[in-house]
Design a protein around this motif. Structure first.
Motif, PDB file in Angstrom:
ATOM      1  N   VAL A 193     -10.858 -14.357 -48.995  1.00  0.00           N
ATOM      2  CA  VAL A 193     -12.649 -13.871 -48.531  1.00  0.00           C
ATOM      3  C   VAL A 193     -12.756 -14.242 -47.162  1.00  0.00           C
ATOM      4  O   VAL A 193     -13.285 -13.345 -46.431  1.00  0.00           O
ATOM      5  CB  VAL A 193     -13.293 -14.985 -49.343  1.00  0.00           C
ATOM      6  CG1 VAL A 193     -14.809 -14.941 -48.592  1.00  0.00           C
ATOM      7  CG2 VAL A 193     -13.511 -14.963 -50.429  1.00  0.00           C
ATOM      8  N   ALA A 194     -11.993 -15.209 -46.467  1.00  0.00           N
ATOM      9  CA  ALA A 194     -12.064 -15.352 -44.830  1.00  0.00           C
ATOM     10  C   ALA A 194     -11.632 -14.188 -44.042  1.00  0.00           C
ATOM     11  O   ALA A 194     -12.185 -13.750 -43.328  1.00  0.00           O
ATOM     12  CB  ALA A 194     -11.576 -16.613 -44.347  1.00  0.00           C
TER      13      ALA A 194
ATOM     14  N   ASN B 293     -13.556 -10.990 -44.447  1.00  0.00           N
ATOM     15  CA  ASN B 293     -14.974 -11.246 -44.000  1.00  0.00           C
ATOM     16  C   ASN B 293     -15.075 -11.471 -42.491  1.00  0.00           C
ATOM     17  O   ASN B 293     -15.999 -11.669 -41.767  1.00  0.00           O
ATOM     18  CB  ASN B 293     -15.717 -12.026 -44.865  1.00  0.00           C
ATOM     19  CG  ASN B 293     -16.125 -11.427 -45.971  1.00  0.00           C
ATOM     20  OD1 ASN B 293     -17.369 -10.718 -46.047  1.00  0.00           O
ATOM     21  ND2 ASN B 293     -15.305 -11.555 -47.166  1.00  0.00           N
TER      22      ASN B 293
ATOM     23  N   GLY C 195     -15.585  -6.363 -46.579  1.00  0.00           N
ATOM     24  CA  GLY C 195     -16.005  -7.859 -46.810  1.00  0.00           C
ATOM     25  C   GLY C 195     -16.465  -8.010 -48.215  1.00  0.00           C
ATOM     26  O   GLY C 195     -16.158  -8.941 -48.917  1.00  0.00           O
TER      27      GLY C 195
ATOM     28  N   LEU D 220     -14.593 -10.187 -51.364  1.00  0.00           N
ATOM     29  CA  LEU D 220     -15.448 -11.047 -52.285  1.00  0.00           C
ATOM     30  C   LEU D 220     -15.090 -10.707 -53.523  1.00  0.00           C
ATOM     31  O   LEU D 220     -14.683 -11.757 -54.287  1.00  0.00           O
ATOM     32  CB  LEU D 220     -16.820 -10.891 -51.984  1.00  0.00           C
ATOM     33  CG  LEU D 220     -17.494 -11.582 -50.854  1.00  0.00           C
ATOM     34  CD1 LEU D 220     -18.959 -11.478 -50.936  1.00  0.00           C
ATOM     35  CD2 LEU D 220     -17.328 -13.107 -51.227  1.00  0.00           C
TER      36      LEU D 220
ATOM     37  N   MET E  83     -13.781 -13.974 -40.757  1.00  0.00           N
ATOM     38  CA  MET E  83     -14.354 -15.556 -40.463  1.00  0.00           C
ATOM     39  C   MET E  83     -13.070 -16.269 -40.036  1.00  0.00           C
ATOM     40  O   MET E  83     -11.878 -15.785 -40.181  1.00  0.00           O
ATOM     41  CB  MET E  83     -14.660 -16.150 -41.822  1.00  0.00           C
ATOM     42  CG  MET E  83     -15.899 -15.394 -42.593  1.00  0.00           C
ATOM     43  SD  MET E  83     -15.925 -16.078 -44.418  1.00  0.00           S
ATOM     44  CE  MET E  83     -16.413 -17.885 -44.090  1.00  0.00           C
TER      45      MET E  83
ATOM     46  N   GLN F 249     -21.020 -18.051 -46.916  1.00  0.00           N
ATOM     47  CA  GLN F 249     -20.854 -17.723 -45.572  1.00  0.00           C
ATOM     48  C   GLN F 249     -20.849 -16.288 -45.128  1.00  0.00           C
ATOM     49  O   GLN F 249     -20.938 -15.884 -44.018  1.00  0.00           O
ATOM     50  CB  GLN F 249     -19.953 -18.704 -44.819  1.00  0.00           C
ATOM     51  CG  GLN F 249     -20.181 -20.122 -44.921  1.00  0.00           C
ATOM     52  CD  GLN F 249     -21.497 -20.481 -44.223  1.00  0.00           C
ATOM     53  OE1 GLN F 249     -21.831 -19.998 -43.249  1.00  0.00           O
ATOM     54  NE2 GLN F 249     -22.097 -21.786 -44.876  1.00  0.00           N
ATOM     55  N   THR F 250     -20.638 -15.661 -46.333  1.00  0.00           N
ATOM     56  CA  THR F 250     -20.345 -14.024 -46.091  1.00  0.00           C
ATOM     57  C   THR F 250     -21.536 -13.334 -46.104  1.00  0.00           C
ATOM     58  O   THR F 250     -22.711 -13.724 -46.721  1.00  0.00           O
ATOM     59  CB  THR F 250     -19.327 -13.695 -47.232  1.00  0.00           C
ATOM     60  OG1 THR F 250     -19.992 -13.715 -48.424  1.00  0.00           O
ATOM     61  CG2 THR F 250     -18.151 -14.537 -47.147  1.00  0.00           C
TER      62      THR F 250
ATOM     63  N   THR G  71     -13.214 -21.937 -41.425  1.00  0.00           N
ATOM     64  CA  THR G  71     -13.223 -21.733 -43.092  1.00  0.00           C
ATOM     65  C   THR G  71     -12.669 -23.076 -43.830  1.00  0.00           C
ATOM     66  O   THR G  71     -13.116 -23.801 -44.367  1.00  0.00           O
ATOM     67  CB  THR G  71     -12.374 -20.467 -43.485  1.00  0.00           C
ATOM     68  OG1 THR G  71     -12.872 -19.532 -42.890  1.00  0.00           O
ATOM     69  CG2 THR G  71     -12.372 -20.438 -44.888  1.00  0.00           C
TER      70      THR G  71
END
Length: 464
Positions: free
Chosen positions: A35-36, A39, A3, A7, A41, A337-338, A46
């Motif tokens: 990113v999603a 991580n 994650g 980022l 997500m 949100q991470t 997202t």
């Protein structure tokens, strides 16, 4: 681990794509996807929640600040269409002369932006006029870019109190302060930015002259120079200033009157208007900008004949800056949100630093990530600002220091304003970014740190 690497990859990719000239909407969405995925997500969450409509969603921001962007762009357009902005620039140029070309660029841009004209309009208005000055003074184009950036993109944007700039409004609307919050420390920082910035560009001009570096014309200059038109068509300078006086006066006068007496118990219409102006950091500056626009229509007959067209074009011009800013905020909304961002927030809030230095560090990092001072400031205010209030930081000091800090590391090479400036002037990062870095990154950082040092030496910044 994956994650955090995601980022870093997302931020690095955003910078790379921006430098390559990739559309910021596409870049922000692609980087948000990176990113999603890294991580864990949900893609649907997202792109249907965090990016568009979350607390830091793109359209959450766009909806909140649409009116201000709209009114600011309309005012900039009518100032340009009526040639009032050109009149002010020409008058200052005649007063200071070609020998002070760099000072002319800085002063005109500062005056126009503080008066409410949006940055992109100022740069586009000033450059055609600057071509003649640069040619006569044999001034390298990179130094004109730096001087105008000092005036348009530093102290009037973040430091001076009372301005209807988006940075001032974001801080006021988030903290419940007004546009004059932290005024004296803002003036101190502004003087440092203007002084150090102009010292740098003037010293670089002397060095350029010594090694025979001068103005080099390109095809872009010839195209832009055709936009100047006949100087005799512009209104007289004192009349051109009136709309800007109306904007600033309608913002400042209620504050001055409120300071004279306690109006909270009054029930008259004047009292209600005064209290409304103090409680509406978005609506009231927008009203002021519209009053300035209507003043242009009343004063300048040439504008009256095409007022509806100018207002419409101004409205169109507001969309891209608003959505560009919203896009990077949407990316930031995904980043916040991470787990990695939560770890960063926890670290920065608990690191052994004085609170104001912690504010500086956190705002600077977030602004650097998104390449936008307004985007970075909005993300900071929504995600970290309340924690500093809970720590006891004075809201008025937080308002001003956060705004000043946002205007430092935002101007890295992927900053949209930097890219747009270079495109307008027909120059490259290789030719001009070093000077832009000094005046829009290094100098604002120095001014912010000096302001924090002054506040700490006076024992200010924390609620007693």
């Amino acid at each position: 681990m994956l994650g955090n690497l995601g980022l870093i990859a997302g931020v690095t990719l955003l910078i790379y794509l921006a430098l390559r000239g990739i559309n910021i909407f596409i870049a922000a969405l692609v980087c948000a996807l990176v990113v999603a995925l890294t991580n864990g997500m949900l893609i649907s969450q997202t792109f249907l929640e965090f990016f568009p409509f979350g607390p830091l969603g793109a359209f959450t921001f766009a909806g909140k600040f649409f009116l201000l962007f709209l009114c600011g762009a309309i005012f900039g357009k009518v100032m340009a269409t009526s040639q009032a902005a050109k009149s002010i620039a020409l008058s200052i140029t005649r007063a200071l002369g070609v020998r002070h070309t760099l000072l002319v660029g800085m002063v005109v841009c500062a005056l126009l932006t503080y008066g409410g004209v949006v940055v992109f309009v100022v740069v586009f208005t000033m450059y055609p006029l600057g071509i003649t000055l640069m040619r006569e003074a044999n001034l390298p184009k990179r130094l004109w870019a730096a001087a105008t950036s000092v005036g348009a993109g530093t102290f009037t944007m973040t430091a001076l109190p009372g301005t209807p700039s988006i940075h001032n409004v974001i801080s006021a609307s988030s903290l419940g302060t007004d546009l004059f919050a932290g005024g004296w420390i803002g003036i101190f920082a502004a003087l440092l930015m203007a002084g150090l910035g102009m010292w740098y560009v003037e010293s670089q001009w002397k060095r350029a002259q010594a090694r025979g570096e001068g103005f080099v014309e390109n095809a872009q200059d010839r195209r832009m120079e055709q936009l100047i038109g006949d100087p005799n068509d512009a209104p007289v300078w004192w009349m051109a200033l009136i709309p800007m006086v109306v904007v600033l006066g309608s913002i400042m006068l209620p504050r001055a009157i409120l300071g004279m007496a306690d109006w909270s118990e009054s029930d008259g219409i004047v009292a209600r208007v005064l209290l409304f102006s103090a409680s509406q950091p978005i609506i009231w500056p927008s009203i002021s900008l519209i009053l300035g626009s209507l003043t242009c229509v009343v004063l300048f007959p040439a504008l009256r004949r095409k007022a509806a067209q100018a207002f419409g074009q101004g409205a169109d011009d507001s969309i891209m800056p608003l959505l560009n800013t919203a896009a990077v905020i949407g990316f930031g909304g995904v980043v916040t949100q991470t787990a990695g961002f939560a770890q960063f927030a926890d670290w920065i809030l608990n690191v052994d630093l004085p609170p104001l230095l912690s504010v500086f560090a956190s705002v600077s990092v977030v602004s650097a990530i998104v390449g936008s001072s307004s985007g970075g400031l909005q993300i900071f205010m929504q995600s970290l600002g309340p924690h500093y209030i809970e720590m006891g930081v004075d809201p008025e000091i937080l308002h001003r220091i956060a705004a000043i800090a946002a205007g430092g590391l935002d101007s890295l090479p992927h900053c949209g304003a930097v890219i747009a400036t270079f495109m307008i002037m027909g120059i490259t990062h290789k030719e001009a970014y070093r000077d832009i870095f000094v005046v829009t990154v290094a100098v604002p950082v120095i001014a912010c740190l000096a302001s924090i040092a002054l506040l700490m030496s006076l024992g200010m910044g924390m609620v007693s």
